[in-house]
Design a protein around this motif. Structure first.
Motif, PDB file in Angstrom:
ATOM      1  N   CYS A 165      46.931  33.983  52.918  1.00 39.42           N
ATOM      2  CA  CYS A 165      46.338  33.417  54.127  1.00 39.42           C
ATOM      3  C   CYS A 165      44.828  33.315  54.004  1.00 39.42           C
ATOM      4  O   CYS A 165      44.235  32.288  54.336  1.00 39.42           O
ATOM      5  CB  CYS A 165      46.705  34.268  55.342  1.00 39.42           C
ATOM      6  SG  CYS A 165      45.936  33.732  56.897  1.00 39.42           S
ATOM      7  N   THR A 166      44.192  34.361  53.503  1.00 32.54           N
ATOM      8  CA  THR A 166      42.736  34.423  53.503  1.00 32.54           C
ATOM      9  C   THR A 166      42.090  33.607  52.386  1.00 32.54           C
ATOM     10  O   THR A 166      40.917  33.257  52.467  1.00 32.54           O
ATOM     11  CB  THR A 166      42.260  35.877  53.385  1.00 32.54           C
ATOM     12  OG1 THR A 166      42.775  36.453  52.172  1.00 32.54           O
ATOM     13  CG2 THR A 166      42.753  36.702  54.574  1.00 32.54           C
ATOM     14  N   GLN A 167      42.848  33.317  51.329  1.00 29.44           N
ATOM     15  CA  GLN A 167      42.298  32.561  50.217  1.00 29.44           C
ATOM     16  C   GLN A 167      42.791  31.119  50.255  1.00 29.44           C
ATOM     17  O   GLN A 167      43.933  30.845  50.629  1.00 29.44           O
ATOM     18  CB  GLN A 167      42.688  33.224  48.889  1.00 29.44           C
ATOM     19  CG  GLN A 167      42.122  34.636  48.718  1.00 29.44           C
ATOM     20  CD  GLN A 167      42.564  35.309  47.438  1.00 29.44           C
ATOM     21  OE1 GLN A 167      43.154  34.683  46.563  1.00 29.44           O
ATOM     22  NE2 GLN A 167      42.296  36.603  47.321  1.00 29.44           N
ATOM     23  N   ALA A 168      41.916  30.201  49.877  1.00 21.65           N
ATOM     24  CA  ALA A 168      42.270  28.779  49.850  1.00 21.65           C
ATOM     25  C   ALA A 168      43.516  28.570  48.984  1.00 21.65           C
ATOM     26  O   ALA A 168      43.682  29.251  47.974  1.00 21.65           O
ATOM     27  CB  ALA A 168      41.095  27.970  49.314  1.00 21.65           C
ATOM     28  N   PRO A 169      44.426  27.678  49.412  1.00 26.71           N
ATOM     29  CA  PRO A 169      44.293  26.715  50.523  1.00 26.71           C
ATOM     30  C   PRO A 169      44.803  27.237  51.872  1.00 26.71           C
ATOM     31  O   PRO A 169      45.098  26.449  52.755  1.00 26.71           O
ATOM     32  CB  PRO A 169      45.163  25.550  50.040  1.00 26.71           C
ATOM     33  CG  PRO A 169      46.260  26.213  49.273  1.00 26.71           C
ATOM     34  CD  PRO A 169      45.623  27.403  48.593  1.00 26.71           C
ATOM     35  N   HIS A 170      44.897  28.560  52.047  1.00 20.33           N
ATOM     36  CA  HIS A 170      45.248  29.175  53.334  1.00 20.33           C
ATOM     37  C   HIS A 170      46.605  28.683  53.856  1.00 20.33           C
ATOM     38  O   HIS A 170      46.734  28.278  55.006  1.00 20.33           O
ATOM     39  CB  HIS A 170      44.160  28.888  54.380  1.00 20.33           C
ATOM     40  CG  HIS A 170      42.779  29.185  53.905  1.00 20.33           C
ATOM     41  ND1 HIS A 170      42.339  30.460  53.636  1.00 20.33           N
ATOM     42  CD2 HIS A 170      41.726  28.363  53.638  1.00 20.33           C
ATOM     43  CE1 HIS A 170      41.078  30.418  53.230  1.00 20.33           C
ATOM     44  NE2 HIS A 170      40.686  29.156  53.220  1.00 20.33           N
ATOM     45  N   ARG A 171      47.618  28.755  53.013  1.00 15.03           N
ATOM     46  CA  ARG A 171      48.942  28.275  53.423  1.00 15.03           C
ATOM     47  C   ARG A 171      49.911  29.410  53.752  1.00 15.03           C
ATOM     48  O   ARG A 171      51.082  29.157  54.022  1.00 15.03           O
ATOM     49  CB  ARG A 171      49.543  27.396  52.315  1.00 15.03           C
ATOM     50  CG  ARG A 171      48.787  26.097  52.077  1.00 15.03           C
ATOM     51  CD  ARG A 171      48.997  25.136  53.227  1.00 15.03           C
ATOM     52  NE  ARG A 171      48.355  23.851  52.996  1.00 15.03           N
ATOM     53  CZ  ARG A 171      47.181  23.493  53.501  1.00 15.03           C
ATOM     54  NH1 ARG A 171      46.513  24.339  54.289  1.00 15.03           N
ATOM     55  NH2 ARG A 171      46.667  22.311  53.242  1.00 15.03           N
TER      56      ARG A 171
END
Length: 203
Positions: A165-171
């Protein structure tokens, strides 16, 4: 979406969030903090609904734990849930109000505020974006949250700490929280000490 309402010291789970249930449950919550510090009972007059006496945390989660709550359809549903609470009959008589803006209830502390911002012209090409939940959904909700200004970085605390969640791409954001507060003293009461049991019963 499923929701959970947490009112210290207990948690109430509902398959679909019910504003009426939250109001009933709130009656059991003790007076907590204040809009500016700790809610203090006083002998003299206090500003109406300027002190937080009940605080509620609502957890919104996807039934599919692998889903992404930052998708447009889920954010719109989350906003509808929040609006159904703040628009519930009588909520305005109980909500927390900022002393500098006593005519309006404080909005929920939520990622919804920043992904539905309003835009205001300052003249010419200058435009200001206000995170007030009054506008249209932004094209990149995750970017609006995780790239927010320093004063809004606390919004990321409303989402899971999972790196997905916190790291891109936040999926990998399958849950989100938002907070609501009820204020006091209520209309017709001089301060928090004035007929305390009657004020608590009205909540």
């Amino acid at each position: 979406l499923a929701t959970s309402l947490t009112l210290a010291p207990f948690r109430m789970l509902t398959p679909e969030f019910s504003p009426a249930s939250s109001m009933i449950a709130a009656k059991q919550d003790a007076r907590k903090g204040a809009h500016r510090g700790t809610a203090q009972e006083a002998d003299g007059p206090q500003t109406q609904q300027a002190y937080a006496v009940v605080r509620m945390m609502v957890i919104v989660r996807l039934r599919d734990a692998s889903g992404d709550i930052l998708q447009p359809e889920h954010l719109r549903r989350m906003k509808a849930i929040e609006d159904s609470i703040t628009g519930y009959p009588g909520f305005a008589d109980l909500c927390l109000r900022a002393p500098e803006d006593p005519d309006h209830c404080q909005p929920p502390a939520s990622v919804v505020n920043v992904v539905f911002p309003s835009r205001h012209s300052l003249g010419g090409d200058a435009v200001i974006t206000v995170p007030d939940r009054q506008g249209e959904l932004v094209a990149d909700p995750a970017g609006a949250i995780f790239n927010a200004s320093a004063t809004l970085k606390w919004l990321t605390m409303l989402l899971p700490e999972d790196p997905a969640c916190t790291q891109a791409p936040h999926r990998g954001c399958s849950t989100a929280r938002f907070f609501l507060a009820l204020g006091g003293p209520l209309a017709g009461f001089e301060n928090l000490s004035d007929r305390k049991d009657e004020q608590l019963a009205r909540r």
